[in-house]
Design a protein around this motif. Structure first.
Motif, PDB file in Angstrom:
ATOM      1  N   PRO A  32     -20.961  46.921 -28.020  1.00 24.05           N
ATOM      2  CA  PRO A  32     -20.924  47.889 -26.930  1.00 24.05           C
ATOM      3  C   PRO A  32     -21.226  49.308 -27.404  1.00 24.05           C
ATOM      4  O   PRO A  32     -21.275  49.568 -28.611  1.00 24.05           O
ATOM      5  CB  PRO A  32     -19.495  47.783 -26.428  1.00 24.05           C
ATOM      6  CG  PRO A  32     -18.724  47.448 -27.646  1.00 24.05           C
ATOM      7  CD  PRO A  32     -19.622  46.537 -28.451  1.00 24.05           C
ATOM      8  N   LEU A  88     -25.414  43.608 -24.630  1.00 20.68           N
ATOM      9  CA  LEU A  88     -24.483  44.158 -23.649  1.00 20.68           C
ATOM     10  C   LEU A  88     -24.943  45.581 -23.355  1.00 20.68           C
ATOM     11  O   LEU A  88     -24.997  46.415 -24.260  1.00 20.68           O
ATOM     12  CB  LEU A  88     -23.052  44.174 -24.201  1.00 20.68           C
ATOM     13  CG  LEU A  88     -21.989  44.816 -23.290  1.00 20.68           C
ATOM     14  CD1 LEU A  88     -21.872  44.075 -21.970  1.00 20.68           C
ATOM     15  CD2 LEU A  88     -20.638  44.873 -23.988  1.00 20.68           C
ATOM     16  N   ASP A 142     -20.313  41.839 -17.131  1.00 23.39           N
ATOM     17  CA  ASP A 142     -19.202  41.958 -18.077  1.00 23.39           C
ATOM     18  C   ASP A 142     -18.133  42.883 -17.520  1.00 23.39           C
ATOM     19  O   ASP A 142     -16.954  42.689 -17.777  1.00 23.39           O
ATOM     20  CB  ASP A 142     -19.725  42.511 -19.406  1.00 23.39           C
ATOM     21  CG  ASP A 142     -18.636  42.594 -20.455  1.00 23.39           C
ATOM     22  OD1 ASP A 142     -18.178  41.528 -20.910  1.00 23.39           O
ATOM     23  OD2 ASP A 142     -18.242  43.711 -20.828  1.00 23.39           O
ATOM     24  N   TRP A 308     -21.755  46.869 -16.407  1.00 27.34           N
ATOM     25  CA  TRP A 308     -22.195  46.366 -17.704  1.00 27.34           C
ATOM     26  C   TRP A 308     -22.510  44.884 -17.587  1.00 27.34           C
ATOM     27  O   TRP A 308     -21.799  44.147 -16.900  1.00 27.34           O
ATOM     28  CB  TRP A 308     -21.110  46.583 -18.756  1.00 27.34           C
ATOM     29  CG  TRP A 308     -20.887  48.025 -19.061  1.00 27.34           C
ATOM     30  CD1 TRP A 308     -20.091  48.898 -18.374  1.00 27.34           C
ATOM     31  CD2 TRP A 308     -21.493  48.777 -20.103  1.00 27.34           C
ATOM     32  NE1 TRP A 308     -20.176  50.138 -18.933  1.00 27.34           N
ATOM     33  CE2 TRP A 308     -21.018  50.105 -19.998  1.00 27.34           C
ATOM     34  CE3 TRP A 308     -22.387  48.467 -21.129  1.00 27.34           C
ATOM     35  CZ2 TRP A 308     -21.418  51.107 -20.875  1.00 27.34           C
ATOM     36  CZ3 TRP A 308     -22.775  49.470 -22.007  1.00 27.34           C
ATOM     37  CH2 TRP A 308     -22.293  50.769 -21.873  1.00 27.34           C
ATOM     38  N   TRP A 310     -24.365  41.207 -19.645  1.00 27.58           N
ATOM     39  CA  TRP A 310     -24.972  40.510 -20.788  1.00 27.58           C
ATOM     40  C   TRP A 310     -26.381  40.083 -20.399  1.00 27.58           C
ATOM     41  O   TRP A 310     -26.600  39.557 -19.307  1.00 27.58           O
ATOM     42  CB  TRP A 310     -24.150  39.269 -21.152  1.00 27.58           C
ATOM     43  CG  TRP A 310     -22.786  39.599 -21.662  1.00 27.58           C
ATOM     44  CD1 TRP A 310     -21.606  39.516 -20.986  1.00 27.58           C
ATOM     45  CD2 TRP A 310     -22.454  40.081 -22.963  1.00 27.58           C
ATOM     46  NE1 TRP A 310     -20.567  39.924 -21.773  1.00 27.58           N
ATOM     47  CE2 TRP A 310     -21.054  40.269 -22.999  1.00 27.58           C
ATOM     48  CE3 TRP A 310     -23.203  40.387 -24.109  1.00 27.58           C
ATOM     49  CZ2 TRP A 310     -20.393  40.741 -24.126  1.00 27.58           C
ATOM     50  CZ3 TRP A 310     -22.537  40.858 -25.236  1.00 27.58           C
ATOM     51  CH2 TRP A 310     -21.150  41.019 -25.246  1.00 27.58           C
TER      52      TRP A 310
END
Length: 418
Positions: A32, A88, A142, A308, A310
């Motif tokens: 991240p 990510l 996410d 956020w 993936w």
């Protein structure tokens, strides 16, 4: 005999080493964003260790990100030969469209069915994702954003202020705060996202979730009076001096400092603001949170969307391992661990039973978002419209443009966008 045993032992060791090498795999993970912060690194190194323990022979290699889709860093990383296997990054349909249209990320709809991901996110969220690209999904959420008003509990208590229920009462509160010499609300529009956070809240408050959703789906024009009402509210707040024109010169960092130093009473931000507060040494037990007031029943809710996600690059060298990593991140154990960790800064893509957020303000945000969130247009608008959207907000705050004219400019760009 001893020589024979020694040779046998050495051969067995060589075979074992050869076997391990054959199964050794490295998963390169991008993100991240805050991985260089000690508190965040501690959490992610623990997650990495747990994944490696569950997958013998696998090593997870973190690639500290150099940027996002918005500034082209993700695209550059995918194009390189040393690119990540799983990413990510900050998302939303506007950003995902960029890498999807460039055919840089894999479609993941089949994995949602095969691996059960569709049952591991909120049903409304799955429906939202299915509706974005004709039924194909290119991301796995996410974290979700939930943008609302942050305020100083001590200042509000001392002055007898509270976040009211109606817009007219909120305007009166802004005026009361302004008369004390405090800035009623801080904003840093030189950082586009920060400008969008306040503006999205005003649109939601003035028009409601349904109307803004229709505007984003192009069912209503952006310059229709039912949508333009929020822009006109911002214009009036600037004209009344409740939002100072000088704010146009601030970025997110400058506006945040104005709030952390208690020279501004309110700030519009999401759960990620806890990370900014930690860095600034702000006492998070003094932070209050509330949705933007509205006169429309049910419209006083945080704005947001997928913050956020993936992604799996089309040139991932370990696509199956990337899918396993996403399985792992969606598990109850990992989600609960992250939600309760002091480094937690967001709302997770499904309800997790028995979670105790690490700070009171996060608990307030989780509660406010229980019934869902409205739209933050910054993450839903087509990428080609965003520059105009943010420039219009900047123009409204600096007093260089009116609300109706600004919305006409946004509508013109929407008409051009595919």
């Amino acid at each position: 005999m001893l020589k024979f045993l020694a040779r046998s032992t050495a051969l067995a060791a060589m075979l074992a080493a050869s076997s391990l090498a054959a199964h050794a795999e490295t998963l390169k993970m991008w993100g991240p964003e805050q991985i260089t912060e000690p508190l965040v690194a501690q959490l992610w190194n623990g997650i990495k260790a747990d994944f490696e323990k569950s997958n013998p022979g696998v090593t997870v290699e973190f690639m500290p990100p150099t940027g996002t889709i918005s500034n082209g860093a993700v695209q550059a990383a995918i194009q390189s030969d040393a690119g990540p296997d799983v990413i990510l990054t900050n998302s939303g349909i506007g950003r995902i469209s960029v890498v999807k249209n460039a055919k840089q990320v894999m479609p993941l709809t089949e994995q949602y069915e095969k691996r059960g991901w569709k049952d591991q996110i909120y049903p409304w969220l799955y429906t939202e994702l299915k509706g974005q690209f004709g039924g194909e999904i290119y991301e796995v959420p996410d974290g979700l954003d939930a943008l609302g008003i942050w305020y100083h509990k001590d200042l509000f208590a001392q002055a007898g202020w509270k976040i009211p229920a109606s817009w007219s009462e909120f305007e009166a509160l802004m005026k009361s705060i302004e008369e004390t010499g405090l800035q009623p609300i801080a904003i840093g529009p030189r950082t586009p996202g920060s400008a969008g956070h306040l503006f999205g809240n005003l649109l939601q408050s003035a028009s409601g979730k349904e109307v803004i959703g229709k505007a984003l789906r192009r069912e209503i024009a952006w310059d229709d009076p039912s949508v333009a009402a929020g822009a006109i509210r911002l214009q009036k707040l600037v004209e009344a001096g409740d939002i100072k024109k000088e704010m146009a010169g601030l970025d997110l960092d400058g506006a945040s400092r104005l709030w952390f130093n208690k020279r501004a009473a309110m700030f519009v931000a999401g759960p990620w603001f806890t990370a900014n507060a930690r860095k600034a040494g702000y006492d998070l037990t003094n932070a209050g949170y509330a949705p933007m007031p509205s006169d429309i029943k049910g419209a006083a809710m945080p704005t947001g969307g997928v913050g956020w996600s993936w992604l799996v690059p089309v040139n991932s060298k370990q696509p199956e391992l990337a899918m396993k990593w996403i399985d792992f991140m969606l598990s109850d154990a990992v989600m609960k661990k992250r939600a309760q960790d002091p480094a937690s800064t967001m709302i997770y893509p499904r309800e997790i039973a028995g979670v105790e957020p690490p700070t009171p303000v996060l608990k307030d945000i989780f509660a406010a978002a229980t019934g869902g969130v409205g739209y933050n247009p910054s993450v839903y608008l087509p990428g080609t419209v965003l520059d105009t959207y943010f420039q219009v907000i900047q123009g409204l705050i600096s007093g260089q443009i009116g609300g109706e004219e600004g919305m006409k400019q946004i509508q013109a760009k929407m008409a051009e966008a595919k």
